[in-house]
Motif scaffolding. Structure first.
Motif, PDB file in Angstrom:
ATOM      1  N   ARG A  48      67.367  70.659  94.766  1.00  0.00           N
ATOM      2  CA  ARG A  48      68.832  70.788  94.895  1.00  0.00           C
ATOM      3  C   ARG A  48      69.347  71.924  94.042  1.00  0.00           C
ATOM      4  O   ARG A  48      70.200  72.700  94.471  1.00  0.00           O
ATOM      5  CB  ARG A  48      69.511  69.486  94.484  1.00  0.00           C
ATOM      6  CG  ARG A  48      69.677  68.505  95.599  1.00  0.00           C
ATOM      7  CD  ARG A  48      70.604  67.386  95.185  1.00  0.00           C
ATOM      8  NE  ARG A  48      70.100  66.747  93.988  1.00  0.00           N
ATOM      9  CZ  ARG A  48      69.595  65.539  93.932  1.00  0.00           C
ATOM     10  NH1 ARG A  48      69.547  64.805  94.996  1.00  0.00           N
ATOM     11  NH2 ARG A  48      69.155  65.046  92.800  1.00  0.00           N
ATOM     12  N   ARG A  49      68.837  72.029  92.815  1.00  0.00           N
ATOM     13  CA  ARG A  49      69.286  73.126  91.938  1.00  0.00           C
ATOM     14  C   ARG A  49      68.936  74.477  92.545  1.00  0.00           C
ATOM     15  O   ARG A  49      69.711  75.423  92.461  1.00  0.00           O
ATOM     16  CB  ARG A  49      68.667  72.995  90.556  1.00  0.00           C
ATOM     17  CG  ARG A  49      69.283  71.850  89.782  1.00  0.00           C
ATOM     18  CD  ARG A  49      68.886  71.871  88.372  1.00  0.00           C
ATOM     19  NE  ARG A  49      69.377  73.108  87.765  1.00  0.00           N
ATOM     20  CZ  ARG A  49      69.365  73.342  86.481  1.00  0.00           C
ATOM     21  NH1 ARG A  49      68.907  72.435  85.674  1.00  0.00           N
ATOM     22  NH2 ARG A  49      69.795  74.479  86.001  1.00  0.00           N
ATOM     23  N   SER A  50      67.769  74.559  93.174  1.00  0.00           N
ATOM     24  CA  SER A  50      67.353  75.797  93.815  1.00  0.00           C
ATOM     25  C   SER A  50      68.270  76.130  94.991  1.00  0.00           C
ATOM     26  O   SER A  50      68.666  77.281  95.170  1.00  0.00           O
ATOM     27  CB  SER A  50      65.903  75.680  94.279  1.00  0.00           C
ATOM     28  OG  SER A  50      65.516  76.831  94.968  1.00  0.00           O
ATOM     29  N   ILE A  52      71.389  75.187  95.376  1.00  0.00           N
ATOM     30  CA  ILE A  52      72.692  75.568  94.836  1.00  0.00           C
ATOM     31  C   ILE A  52      72.648  77.001  94.319  1.00  0.00           C
ATOM     32  O   ILE A  52      73.569  77.783  94.551  1.00  0.00           O
ATOM     33  CB  ILE A  52      73.130  74.586  93.730  1.00  0.00           C
ATOM     34  CG1 ILE A  52      73.447  73.231  94.351  1.00  0.00           C
ATOM     35  CG2 ILE A  52      74.319  75.121  92.954  1.00  0.00           C
ATOM     36  CD1 ILE A  52      73.626  72.114  93.340  1.00  0.00           C
ATOM     37  N   ALA A  53      71.581  77.358  93.630  1.00  0.00           N
ATOM     38  CA  ALA A  53      71.448  78.730  93.121  1.00  0.00           C
ATOM     39  C   ALA A  53      71.402  79.731  94.271  1.00  0.00           C
ATOM     40  O   ALA A  53      72.037  80.791  94.200  1.00  0.00           O
ATOM     41  CB  ALA A  53      70.195  78.851  92.262  1.00  0.00           C
ATOM     42  N   ASP A  54      70.678  79.400  95.350  1.00  0.00           N
ATOM     43  CA  ASP A  54      70.630  80.277  96.523  1.00  0.00           C
ATOM     44  C   ASP A  54      72.009  80.434  97.136  1.00  0.00           C
ATOM     45  O   ASP A  54      72.426  81.530  97.498  1.00  0.00           O
ATOM     46  CB  ASP A  54      69.669  79.730  97.580  1.00  0.00           C
ATOM     47  CG  ASP A  54      68.217  79.853  97.188  1.00  0.00           C
ATOM     48  OD1 ASP A  54      67.926  80.569  96.201  1.00  0.00           O
ATOM     49  OD2 ASP A  54      67.373  79.224  97.861  1.00  0.00           O
ATOM     50  N   ARG A  56      74.931  80.051  95.677  1.00  0.00           N
ATOM     51  CA  ARG A  56      75.799  80.841  94.794  1.00  0.00           C
ATOM     52  C   ARG A  56      75.472  82.328  94.867  1.00  0.00           C
ATOM     53  O   ARG A  56      76.354  83.179  94.856  1.00  0.00           O
ATOM     54  CB  ARG A  56      75.673  80.344  93.362  1.00  0.00           C
ATOM     55  CG  ARG A  56      76.367  79.031  93.152  1.00  0.00           C
ATOM     56  CD  ARG A  56      76.292  78.574  91.723  1.00  0.00           C
ATOM     57  NE  ARG A  56      77.044  77.333  91.555  1.00  0.00           N
ATOM     58  CZ  ARG A  56      76.863  76.501  90.564  1.00  0.00           C
ATOM     59  NH1 ARG A  56      75.966  76.765  89.631  1.00  0.00           N
ATOM     60  NH2 ARG A  56      77.576  75.403  90.487  1.00  0.00           N
ATOM     61  N   ALA A  57      74.184  82.647  94.941  1.00  0.00           N
ATOM     62  CA  ALA A  57      73.789  84.053  95.038  1.00  0.00           C
ATOM     63  C   ALA A  57      74.286  84.664  96.339  1.00  0.00           C
ATOM     64  O   ALA A  57      74.789  85.786  96.360  1.00  0.00           O
ATOM     65  CB  ALA A  57      72.274  84.180  94.938  1.00  0.00           C
ATOM     66  N   LYS A  58      74.170  83.917  97.431  1.00  0.00           N
ATOM     67  CA  LYS A  58      74.626  84.437  98.724  1.00  0.00           C
ATOM     68  C   LYS A  58      76.142  84.493  98.791  1.00  0.00           C
ATOM     69  O   LYS A  58      76.704  85.404  99.391  1.00  0.00           O
ATOM     70  CB  LYS A  58      74.047  83.601  99.857  1.00  0.00           C
ATOM     71  CG  LYS A  58      72.558  83.809 100.001  1.00  0.00           C
ATOM     72  CD  LYS A  58      71.965  82.971 101.096  1.00  0.00           C
ATOM     73  CE  LYS A  58      70.461  83.228 101.162  1.00  0.00           C
ATOM     74  NZ  LYS A  58      69.808  82.425 102.177  1.00  0.00           N
TER      75      LYS A  58
END
Length: 74
Positions: A48-50, A52-54, A56-58
């Motif tokens: 899930r953290r991964s 969310i990070a993806d 946010r980056a996009k």
């Protein structure tokens, strides 16, 4: 994950499995079940953290190629 932590967890898991095989009991089963549940929960948390990070980056580089609502076209 640090190598020593991973190795410690692997050893702990192996010992729990060996205990269940050598001396089957409700306590041994519950111990192994709890360990496997915790490992699965930790894996889902990391995934899930991964995600969310993806996202946010996009979203930070929003050029319109990553729509928030896939089927909604205006």
């Amino acid at each position: 994950m640090m190598r020593c932590t991973r190795n410690d967890l692997a050893l702990e898991l192996r010992l729990a499995i060996e205990l269940l095989i050598a001396e089957p009991s409700p306590d041994a089963y519950n111990q192994l079940s709890t360990m496997l549940f915790a490992m699965g929960k930790a894996k889902r948390f990391v995934e899930r953290r991964s995600m969310i990070a993806d996202f946010r980056a996009k979203a930070a580089t929003d050029d319109g190629s990553y729509p928030l609502f896939g089927g909604a076209h205006t």
